[in-house]
Design a protein around this motif. Sequence first.
Motif: not given
Length: 546
Positions: A444-450, A454-458, A497-510
Amino acid sequence: EPWRKTFDFFDVDNSGTLSVEDFRQCLTSFGQKVTTEHVRQMLREADLDDSGEVEFDEFVKLMTSDSSKKVTMGAVRRYFETLDKDGSGYITAAELRHAYTTLGHGLSDRQMDLLIDRYDLDGERGAEVDEFLDFVRDGHGVEVDMLDDDALSHAGPPAAKAALEPPSPKKPGMLPFWKGKEEKGDWVEVKDKRLAGVLKPMANADGKVKMTDLQAAVDMWVRSRNVLVDPASDPNLHWDKHRAKPGLANVIHKTNHIALVVSDVGRSAEFYAKVIGLQQIRRPNFDRHGAWFTMGNVELHLIKGEPLVHSGKDLIVNHIAIETTDIDRVPEILTAAGVPFRQNVSVPKGSMDSGSGTNSTNNSRKIVKQFFLRDPDGYYLEICDCAVLTKYCLGDINEVAGYDQGISLHLAETAMFVNLTERLAHRASRVQRELNQLCREMKAQPTPTILERLGCRKAAAAVDEEKVKKLIVRRGIYGDICQNETEESLRDILRLANNHVPTAMKVLEIRGWEGAVMSPPAFFEAGSEKVNPEAFLMPKYSIALV
């Protein structure tokens, strides 16, 4: 015993040792083309006591030797080629599924997605050689020698990313194809004059006949006379005679019939006889109402009862497919009979071009022509020109466009390949459990919080246009997680997600934890009017959430 599971996979007959036949069956299941003598030579590298078979302790010594602690780039390429079934230059989820099913690992659809997404750095929904390197490093836990590329000596040209076009048909009455330029092969002399006369059209200038041509002639005779042969050698069937035979494989032969439960046998029988043109066959007298037909190679049995059919909103349906010799006449015949039909345009003839997505036009030369119609109860039938798919799926791998097999894996490489897939199967299960827990916490969290979790702060200053373009293409692929998002949200998530596809895909999963948006492919009503079926929400992980 860390190598026991790998050894047991090779030990097909459960004898406790690896024989030539065991290893040949395993290599064949991977698509490797090897002779018995070739396999015998490969086993000698581990057969320390010259017994002709490899015991478990000999196998362990081979796999724990210094030479097995490093993987060459050449071996990585051969691993890649083994998985890249169609020579497209990238490994898809379907190809990885092929390997895991062969190895006996029943990874769920979600586990397969997570495995692919972990290594897909450009959003292509597959892994190219460079991305596959990380796959190998993670799975093996060994060093990859980037300087030792022994594959270069036998590597062919870059794999062509093209669909397999059907071969040009041979003209009737043509002379044997070798006339003027005799090809190599096993030629035999025919001493009986009468037999030599019969076989003259197949003979070369010296009167010799090629064994493969004789075998083809025998196969044709077997088909024409319906001679009962060993299932593994039956030319009418698709079995690979050298395949491993798990489960019931040693006792099953072929499909006998398909049964449909229909509301009115008479009405359905008339449809299948008059519209489809099937031939009715004798049926034993048991139920009061019923009818049997032959479809050429499989029987169709109609049983009276309560039908269970698809809604008809799209063409993601259970169906029976029937091949045609003239696909272009099908619409005309169905229209004259007053039978509604739809044209499916989503199946390519062979491998898909990288990044092309699902086809949505009815004028592409790269698609298989398929017309779908319904019987009186609503069951779907497909009329298709599927012969090119049979060629692609079951033909000689060297005939697939862009394919260049190269040298087969040797014993140690094959064992490491099997071990690699086992390790990654366990990793996929662990990653799924960890992500499930994360989804419960963050759904239920917004994308920046997710992303922070996940350790992506930039975030990136601008989105990578090439990567986001590939993700947007995936919105048109049925069942892809990108269908949960809009083009704008995909751009936003990838940038954050700083253009990192694997991290972006985790966000989509959540974000898609509670359900997946499924957008079925477009079809053409009556072959002309394009219809985009309505998307629907499917509970995504209602099974196996642990």
